[in-house]
Design an enzyme around this catalytic site. Structure first.
Site, PDB file in Angstrom:
ATOM      1  N   TYR A  55       0.863  -1.177   0.000  1.00  0.00           N
ATOM      2  CA  TYR A  55       0.000   0.000   0.000  1.00  0.00           C
ATOM      3  C   TYR A  55       0.905   1.235   0.000  1.00  0.00           C
ATOM      4  O   TYR A  55       1.203   1.836   1.035  1.00  0.00           O
ATOM      5  CB  TYR A  55      -0.901   0.028   1.233  1.00  0.00           C
ATOM      6  CG  TYR A  55      -1.985  -1.015   1.283  1.00  0.00           C
ATOM      7  CD1 TYR A  55      -2.285  -1.814   0.188  1.00  0.00           C
ATOM      8  CD2 TYR A  55      -2.737  -1.197   2.445  1.00  0.00           C
ATOM      9  CE1 TYR A  55      -3.278  -2.768   0.247  1.00  0.00           C
ATOM     10  CE2 TYR A  55      -3.745  -2.143   2.506  1.00  0.00           C
ATOM     11  CZ  TYR A  55      -4.011  -2.928   1.416  1.00  0.00           C
ATOM     12  OH  TYR A  55      -5.008  -3.869   1.482  1.00  0.00           O
ATOM     13  N   PRO A  87     -15.466  -3.072   1.685  1.00  0.00           N
ATOM     14  CA  PRO A  87     -16.760  -3.208   2.352  1.00  0.00           C
ATOM     15  C   PRO A  87     -17.766  -2.143   1.950  1.00  0.00           C
ATOM     16  O   PRO A  87     -18.968  -2.313   2.172  1.00  0.00           O
ATOM     17  CB  PRO A  87     -16.402  -3.071   3.839  1.00  0.00           C
ATOM     18  CG  PRO A  87     -15.156  -2.242   3.854  1.00  0.00           C
ATOM     19  CD  PRO A  87     -14.400  -2.676   2.625  1.00  0.00           C
ATOM     20  N   GLY A 124     -15.863  -0.427  -3.106  1.00  0.00           N
ATOM     21  CA  GLY A 124     -14.782   0.044  -3.961  1.00  0.00           C
ATOM     22  C   GLY A 124     -14.349  -1.049  -4.924  1.00  0.00           C
ATOM     23  O   GLY A 124     -14.904  -2.142  -4.960  1.00  0.00           O
TER      24      GLY A 124
END
Length: 291
Positions: free
Chosen positions: A67, A219, A222
């Site tokens: 990330y 959730p 996306g």
């Protein structure tokens, strides 16, 4: 454990049988960048979001070494914002994807590369042992197909060495979960799932039965499965809430094994997401969301 924060009001789960966490946590994927092709975000804002998340009761943060974008990395922000870490803060990470030339996770590590990825997470997070490490398999496609045995066995060896406390699997089907369970205990499964993406309902039921956490990624819809917010409108209006809050409240309502990890790099969105812990859906609400 604090009981009067928004995150705490979403309930609690015993992760891996020994790590109590609030069921409303935080996903770090959007700290470096808001969308796959978006601009890099201000790291100082990311630090502020993380600190506020903990103030709101978050004790489960989901991250990954990959990330990162343009010199901003989620793991670095977590360490800057929160180290030395408070007792009871659980940080989960994922290994498997390899970054390509564009900075996107386009490759996949083999068994012999996983130790290096785990060590990268230990170093960047500044810890001696990782609370939870998922083997993330596959690319942008859905679960199923390739065997996970060799790769999961490599992580199980690192768990035996004490570098990892608990293991999880991500983007897997039931057969791949069985493979992993034949090698070592699985504390959590992380798959795509939300109010309008229920393909893994049977896998969720199995996790609930076996005491395995089920942790949906995306959730709030996306990625490649967006949520049609107009279909939530009646319940949104009834509660005076927002569509993302109702989507999160639905996740918390349907199974005690489900841990929600909405991610954001914006303080206002964080506050909105965490307020979902205060929403309790009625049977009428749940029936309306079945449509």
């Amino acid at each position: 454990m604090t009981t009067n924060t928004n995150a705490a009001l979403g309930g609690e789960f015993l992760l891996g049988g020994d790590l109590p966490v609030h069921r409303l946590g935080f996903g770090a994927m959007r700290l470096p960048v808001g969308t796959f092709d978006g601009a890099v975000r201000d790291p100082e804002t990311g630090v502020a979001v993380l600190r506020r998340a903990v103030e709101l009761g978050v004790d489960h943060i989901d991250t990954a070494w990959f990330y990162r974008r343009g010199g901003v990395a989620a793991n670095d922000l977590i360490r800057q914002a929160l180290a030395p870490y408070a007792d009871g803060l659980v940080i989960a990470t994922k290994v498997g994807p390899l970054l390509g030339e564009t900075g996107m996770p386009t490759g996949e590590a083999g068994p012999d590369e996983l130790r290096g990825l785990v060590e990268d997470n230990l170093r960047t997070l500044g810890v001696e042992r990782l609370d939870l490490v998922y083997l993330r398999v596959g690319g942008m496609s859905g679960p199923g197909g390739a065997s996970v045995s060799d790769r999961f066995a490599a992580l199980a060896e690192l768990r035996e060495e004490g570098l990892i406390r608990h293991l999880g699997v991500s983007n897997v089907d039931a057969a791949q979960l069985d493979e992993a369970l034949s090698i070592a205990p699985v504390a959590a499964v992380q798959n795509s799932f939300h109010v309008q993406d229920r393909g893994d309902a049977e896998l969720l039921a199995r996790c609930e039965k076996d005491g395995i956490a089920f942790v949906p990624f995306f959730p709030l819809g996306g990625g490649w499965r967006p949520i049609d917010q107009t279909r939530l409108a009646a319940v949104v209006e009834r509660h005076g809430a927002t569509a993302p809050q109702i989507a999160l409240a639905w996740l918390l309502a349907i199974s005690p094994a489900l841990l929600a990890i909405p991610g954001t790099g914006v303080l206002d969105h964080l506050e909105e997401n965490m307020a979902a812990g205060r929403i309790h859906l009625t049977p009428e609400d749940l029936a309306a969301l079945e449509d």
